[in-house]
Write an enzyme that holds these catalytic residues in place. Structure first.
Site, mmCIF file in Angstrom:
data_model
loop_
_atom_site.group_PDB
_atom_site.id
_atom_site.type_symbol
_atom_site.label_atom_id
_atom_site.label_comp_id
_atom_site.label_asym_id
_atom_site.label_seq_id
_atom_site.Cartn_x
_atom_site.Cartn_y
_atom_site.Cartn_z
ATOM 1 N N SER A 1 19.672 -10.730 0.884
ATOM 2 C CA SER A 1 19.245 -10.553 2.268
ATOM 3 C C SER A 1 18.424 -9.264 2.344
ATOM 4 O O SER A 1 17.916 -8.782 1.330
ATOM 5 C CB SER A 1 20.467 -10.517 3.199
ATOM 6 N N LYS B 1 17.262 -13.374 7.816
ATOM 7 C CA LYS B 1 18.065 -12.632 6.839
ATOM 8 C C LYS B 1 19.442 -12.266 7.421
ATOM 9 O O LYS B 1 20.408 -12.078 6.685
ATOM 10 C CB LYS B 1 17.308 -11.377 6.384
ATOM 11 N N TYR C 1 11.529 -13.227 10.193
ATOM 12 C CA TYR C 1 12.043 -12.851 8.874
ATOM 13 C C TYR C 1 13.414 -12.174 8.965
ATOM 14 O O TYR C 1 14.387 -12.604 8.338
ATOM 15 C CB TYR C 1 11.050 -11.926 8.160
#
Length: 227
Positions: free
Chosen positions: A129, A150, A146
């Site tokens: 991550s 994560k 994004y």
């Protein structure tokens, strides 16, 4: 004793370095990436490189077939592949979000689901991550899709550890800080990270082989900088 390792996102950066570290240590590696050529060009023994797209449902059958035909079990899965989008939120469409989540969340979920039945003893699933996905960490404009993707895999990891707690399997997630990769250059052009792809790969290599002895369902922040 050599182990069987699956790594996604191996055409560049951390994934590319990881394949070489595991191969050098005598482990068997299945390297998965949309572009299989960089790994193929290394001609490493004990390494198979498959062209694979996490967002293509049919590609998962390739992985199942490879494991069934070549290995009796999988010891480690490293969910390293990721897609980055740097775009103002006002311009980020539902298609943009779908594109990012398909690889970063759904891909991680499906790859893990496919591999788990092949994990017999002390299997370790490590998902990569980002610090941007950690609640309370510093956030950056343009990374809504994004960083939120994560964040999703952090919670997914905790849920998997709970669901499989009666088994021998461990699930952990590493939130990486800035690492000098092509992806970082795309997100923060010109920024020089304090950590190289190889240095981070060496940490992940060791954690993938040993971290399950100490952690399960845990998020580890692997960062010495901001971003």
């Amino acid at each position: 004793m050599s182990k069987n390792i699956i790594i996604t996102g191996t055409s560049r950066g951390i994934g590319f370095e990881l394949v070489q570290l595991f191969a050098k240590a005598g482990h068997n590696v299945l390297a998965l990436s949309r572009n299989s050529k960089p790994i193929e060009a290394l001609q490493l023994k004990n390494v198979a490189s498959l062209s694979f797209d996490l967002s293509e449902n049919n590609d998962y059958k390739k992985v199942e077939t490879y494991i069934s035909s070549n290995w009796n079990q999988v010891d480690v899965l490293i969910n390293n592949a990721g897609t980055l989008l740097n775009k103002p939120f006002s311009e980020t469409t539902i298609e943009d979000f779908e594109y990012v989540y398909k690889t970063n969340v759904f891909g991680v979920s499906e790859m893990t689901r496919i591999v788990i039945p092949f994990m017999k003893q002390k299997g370790h699933v490590v998902t990569i991550s980002s610090m941007g996905g950690v609640q309370g960490s510093m956030k950056f404009p343009g990374l809504a899709a994004y960083s939120s993707s994560k964040a999703a895999v952090i919670t997914l990891t905790e849920l998997l550890a709970e669901e499989y707690k009666e088994t021998d399997l461990s699930f952990n997630v590493l939130a990486l800080g800035a690492v000098q990769t092509e992806m970082l250059e795309e997100a923060f052009p010109g920024y020089q990270a304090p950590t190289t792809a190889l240095e981070m790969a060496e940490y992940i290599f060791d954690f993938a082989l040993n971290g399950h002895k100490y952690y399960n369902g845990k998020l580890l922040q692997v960062s010495n900088s901001t971003p």
